[in-house]
Design an enzyme around this catalytic site. Sequence first.
Site, PDB file in Angstrom:
ATOM      1  N   TYR A 233       0.853  -1.189   0.000  1.00 41.07           N
ATOM      2  CA  TYR A 233       0.000   0.000   0.000  1.00 41.07           C
ATOM      3  C   TYR A 233       0.884   1.232   0.000  1.00 41.07           C
ATOM      4  O   TYR A 233       1.828   1.328   0.784  1.00 41.07           O
ATOM      5  CB  TYR A 233      -0.915   0.011   1.225  1.00 41.07           C
TER       6      TYR A 233
ATOM      7  N   LYS B 274       4.110   9.848   8.176  1.00 38.53           N
ATOM      8  CA  LYS B 274       3.896   9.335   9.528  1.00 38.53           C
ATOM      9  C   LYS B 274       4.871   9.902  10.574  1.00 38.53           C
ATOM     10  O   LYS B 274       4.662  11.017  11.038  1.00 38.53           O
ATOM     11  CB  LYS B 274       3.872   7.804   9.478  1.00 38.53           C
TER      12      LYS B 274
ATOM     13  N   ASP C  28       9.343   3.106  -0.355  1.00 41.29           N
ATOM     14  CA  ASP C  28       8.271   3.814   0.338  1.00 41.29           C
ATOM     15  C   ASP C  28       8.461   3.586   1.838  1.00 41.29           C
ATOM     16  O   ASP C  28       8.081   2.552   2.386  1.00 41.29           O
ATOM     17  CB  ASP C  28       6.908   3.305  -0.134  1.00 41.29           C
TER      18      ASP C  28
HETATM   19  C1  LIG Z   1       0.372   5.151   5.408  1.00 36.91           C
HETATM   20  C2  LIG Z   1       1.164   4.843   4.196  1.00 36.91           C
HETATM   21  C3  LIG Z   1       1.036   5.617   3.033  1.00 36.91           C
HETATM   22  C4  LIG Z   1       0.022   6.696   2.882  1.00 36.91           C
HETATM   23  O1  LIG Z   1       0.204   7.738   3.753  1.00 36.91           O
HETATM   24  P1  LIG Z   1      -1.043   8.711   4.064  1.00 36.91           P
HETATM   25  O2  LIG Z   1      -0.459   9.761   4.929  1.00 36.91           O
HETATM   26  O3  LIG Z   1      -2.073   7.842   4.712  1.00 36.91           O
HETATM   27  O4  LIG Z   1      -1.521   9.234   2.746  1.00 36.91           O
HETATM   28  C5  LIG Z   1       1.888   5.344   1.980  1.00 36.91           C
HETATM   29  N1  LIG Z   1       2.793   4.346   2.049  1.00 36.91           N
HETATM   30  C6  LIG Z   1       2.925   3.574   3.132  1.00 36.91           C
HETATM   31  C7  LIG Z   1       3.945   2.515   3.162  1.00 36.91           C
HETATM   32  C8  LIG Z   1       2.099   3.782   4.238  1.00 36.91           C
HETATM   33  O5  LIG Z   1       2.204   2.986   5.295  1.00 36.91           O
END
Ligand SMILES: *Cc1c(COP(=O)(O)O)cnc(C)c1O
Length: 452
Positions: A166, A286, A258
């Site tokens: 994701y 985050k 990511d």
């Molecule tokens: C949470 C997350 C996202 C998306 O971040 P948001 O701030 O919710 O848009 C993208 N990549 C990873 C790996 C994530 O855990």
Amino acid sequence: MGVTGARLPRTNPPFFHRYNPPAMGKQSDALFQRAQQVIPGGVNSPVRAFRGVGGTPLFIEQALGARIFDVDNLQYIDCVGSWGPMILGHGHRYVVEAVKKAATRGFSFGAPTAGEVELAEMVIQAVPSIEMLRLVSSGTEATMSALRLARAATGRKKIIKFDGGYHGHVDSLLVKAGSGGATFNVPDSAGVPKEVAELTISVAYNDLEAVRAVISDDVAAIIVEPVAGNMGCVPPREGFLQGLRKICDDSGALLILDEVMTGFRVAYGGAQSLYNVTPDITTLGKVIGGGMPIGAYGGKKKLMELVSPLGPMYQAGTLSGNPIAVAAGKATLGVLKNSAIYSDLEERSAEFEAGVRAAAEKHGVPITFNRVGSMWTLFFTDGPVFDFESANKSNREKFARFFHLMLGEGVYLPPSQLEAAFFSAAHAKKDILQLIERADRSLKKVAWEFEK
Ligand SMILES: *Cc1c(COP(=O)(O)O)cnc(C)c1O
């Protein structure tokens, strides 16, 4: 360890031990009824709705340290940590002070501030593969922009991602995505044009052969969670990330790590420092906002110089580099940098893992416990869990039962088998011991009900 900085409130003494798990508190119930009238599913992000486990979501009143309190004044040990950002625990006093101070100076200027430069410098110092970065307001914006940058740099169209990976709700990244989509068994979203989805190739995580089979000179980038966290916690196999690096080097595709979840979570330098792999582009989010909305993407100067206004790739944001988010991020990274938090987290998390494994074995519940540092998932399968398919072999009914038993014990877990849980620096040793006891009792009941 002296960094938790959180006290329980002196007023309204909290209590827990609710032995009727699925019957939620009155206030949460009432709010959820109202919410469903005005917000799709009553929530502003799908997994919050508890659809993966049944029941009514808790509406949260406040949180402090490792504890979260719902509107019915029930107390839980929080193992969600806002899905990752709250690595210092809730309401860490340095972060709260920084946010207060920033708020008194103004909420947003739409003009550059010193704080943005300082946060960028802190990130660059921590993550050597990043020489220059752009701040945005969410992880989704970061990955979306990273893809655009990879396409701008290579002149290619296609993207390779991994099943159950994701990367936010970017159109082209919702193909076989993890997190909410996976939780609800609709990994491919409606509303994404076929022509867009066709540019994304998704293959099994941890499977280099599968990547080699689909790589071509039309692939702009491989985007990967260096530790997958959105199909539950799934660590990379040895050599997987290095293998991706090699495939990118050979094919001219860019490697996007990511690290929205793993950055400053599994190590101060992120998963790339832990596994010793150098991406072309890193995405963050985050933890770097300490709980405020933020994201970032960065890489080598030569690459980042393609970004507007230096270069031809356009990307912008009214609230990008928001001073309050930046203040929370700077304070968070500052505490993380000058402490032994990561080794403490490893120690506590390992203790929890050992306790849960022993309890599951004692009660005869087959589980797989995946963990990297303070990021973990208890899968109800004898495993191993190394990709989306094996994660999906988990027994979701058992998970749902375990989730509600734990909730009844005063433990707030992610309400989905396919999400990672997190510990924070505020989870003290006694919290870990309590968690093990509660998990032991809950697993015992799961065993009674399922493992006759
Ligand atoms: C949470 C997350 C996202 C998306 O971040 P948001 O701030 O919710 O848009 C993208 N990549 C990873 C790996 C994530 O855990």
